[in-house]
Design a protein around this motif. Structure first.
Motif, PDB file in Angstrom:
ATOM      1  N   VAL A 167      -5.347   4.787  -4.011  1.00  0.00           N
ATOM      2  CA  VAL A 167      -5.150   3.561  -3.636  1.00  0.00           C
ATOM      3  C   VAL A 167      -6.413   3.130  -2.724  1.00  0.00           C
ATOM      4  O   VAL A 167      -6.486   3.791  -1.916  1.00  0.00           O
ATOM      5  CB  VAL A 167      -3.871   3.514  -2.822  1.00  0.00           C
ATOM      6  N   LEU A 185       2.536   1.826  -3.357  1.00  0.00           N
ATOM      7  CA  LEU A 185       1.594   2.456  -4.209  1.00  0.00           C
ATOM      8  C   LEU A 185       1.125   3.724  -4.135  1.00  0.00           C
ATOM      9  O   LEU A 185       1.140   4.535  -5.120  1.00  0.00           O
ATOM     10  CB  LEU A 185       0.522   1.583  -4.379  1.00  0.00           C
ATOM     11  N   VAL A 231       0.819  -1.207  -0.080  1.00  0.00           N
ATOM     12  CA  VAL A 231      -0.171   0.049   0.123  1.00  0.00           C
ATOM     13  C   VAL A 231       0.715   1.232   0.058  1.00  0.00           C
ATOM     14  O   VAL A 231       0.720   2.212  -0.596  1.00  0.00           O
ATOM     15  CB  VAL A 231      -0.923  -0.058   1.152  1.00  0.00           C
ATOM     16  N   PRO A 245      -4.988   7.161   1.042  1.00  0.00           N
ATOM     17  CA  PRO A 245      -5.554   6.010   0.880  1.00  0.00           C
ATOM     18  C   PRO A 245      -7.404   5.771   1.206  1.00  0.00           C
ATOM     19  O   PRO A 245      -7.519   6.213   2.285  1.00  0.00           O
ATOM     20  CB  PRO A 245      -4.713   4.702   1.426  1.00  0.00           C
TER      21      PRO A 245
END
Length: 246
Positions: free
Chosen positions: A33, A24, A21, A53
Motif C-alpha cells: 500500500v 487495504l 489505507v 504502508p
C-alpha cells in the motif's frame, strides 16, 4: 506464482482516507500500500507483519505530482487499486454558499483546484503506470450533490459544481483510458455522510443510521472495487453500490 498487487491512496491525510489505507493494508490480496499526502504518516499506521504502508509526502502541484509518479515506476504494472481522496468542502476561510451573495471567485478557485483539478492531474500522470495485463480499479471520491439531475435544494455552488465537473472529467478520462489502458475501470464514488471533520458542521439533520463510520465506508468501497467489472465505462455509485443520476 501470482502477480504482485499494489494499492495507491492519493490525498491520504483525511479521516476517510486513513480508514481506506487501513482497509487495504488488511486486504490479503494487496501486497503493498502506497499512501500520498501533504502530511507525514500518522503514528497509527504501523502496518502488519507482512504489510507496511509506504508513505510519500508531496505538494499537489503538477511538477511535484509528476515526481511522485516517477518514484512509483518500480510498481508499474502491479497497481490494481487506486483511491483518489482529494476534496474540500470548508476550511477556516471557506464555507459552502447558501445564496448568490456568498459566491466568491477565490473560494471557487480553491474548491475547483482541490475537488476537480488535482484528481484529474493524477489520472493524467498515472495512465502509463496503470496500463497492464492486470485489472485495475480507480475510485475518485465524488458526491451525490454533484448530480445535476438530483439537485433540488440549490446552494453549495462551488462544491456542487466542482463535483459535477469532476464527474464530467472522469467520464471523459474513462473514454480515453478505454483506448489506452483497457485494464482500468474508473468509479466516481459517493461515500455518504461519514463521521469525519469534513462533514462535522453539517450533520445535525443526518439520521444516525445515515451517519457512517469511516471504517464502514472503506469496507464498502473496497468491496465495490474488488467486484467491479472492467467495462471501459465510468460508474457513478454510492456506498450501497447503487447508481446515481448524472
Amino acid at each position: 506464482m501470482r502477480e504482485l498487487n499494489t494499492a495507491l491512496v492519493l490525498g491520504a491525510s483525511g479521516g476517510l482516507a486513513h480508514a481506506i489505507v487501513n482497509e487495504l493494508i488488511a486486504d490479503a490480496e494487496i501486497d503493498t500500500v502506497v499512501a500520498v499526502s501533504r502530511k507525514s504518516a500518522p503514528e497509527s499506521f504501523t502496518g502488519t507483519e507482512t504489510s507496511v504502508p509506504i508513505w510519500i509526502e508531496t505538494e499537489y502541484v503538477e511538477s511535484a505530482m509528476a515526481s511522485v509518479v516517477e518514484r512509483l515506476q518500480p510498481f508499474a504494472g502491479s497497481v490494481t487499486r487506486v483511491v483518489i481522496c482529494h476534496g474540500i468542502l470548508h476550511s477556516d476561510t471557506l464555507w459552502p454558499e447558501k445564496r448568490l451573495e456568498d459566491i466568491d471567485a477565490d473560494a471557487l478557485h480553491a474548491v475547483f483546484q482541490a475537488n476537480t483539478v488535482v484528481p484529474v492531474l493524477w489520472l493524467k500522470l498515472l495512465h502509463r503506470l496503470l496500463k497492464s495485463n492486470q485489472r485495475c480499479v480507480v475510485a475518485a471520491l465524488s458526491a451525490r450533490v454533484g448530480s445535476i439531475g438530483d439537485n433540488r435544494l440549490g446552494g453549495w455552488y462551488g462544491y456542487r459544481s466542482s463535483k459535477a465537473s469532476l464527474n464530467m472529467m472522469l467520464r471523459t478520462l474513462s473514454i480515453e483510458y478505454a483506448r489506452r489502458a483497457k485494464n482500468v475501470k474508473i468509479i466516481a464514488f459517493h461515500p455518504g455522510t461519514s463521521d469525519t471533520p469534513l462533514s462535522k458542521p453539517f450533520r445535525r439533520s443526518v439520521p444516525n443510521e445515515k451517519l457512517f463510520t469511516p471504517q464502514f465506508v472503506a469496507e464498502r468501497l473496497c468491496g465495490i472495487m474488488r467486484n467491479a467489472e472492467i467495462d471501459g465505462q465510468l460508474s457513478y455509485l454510492d456506498w450501497d453500490n447503487k447508481s446515481i443520476p448524472w
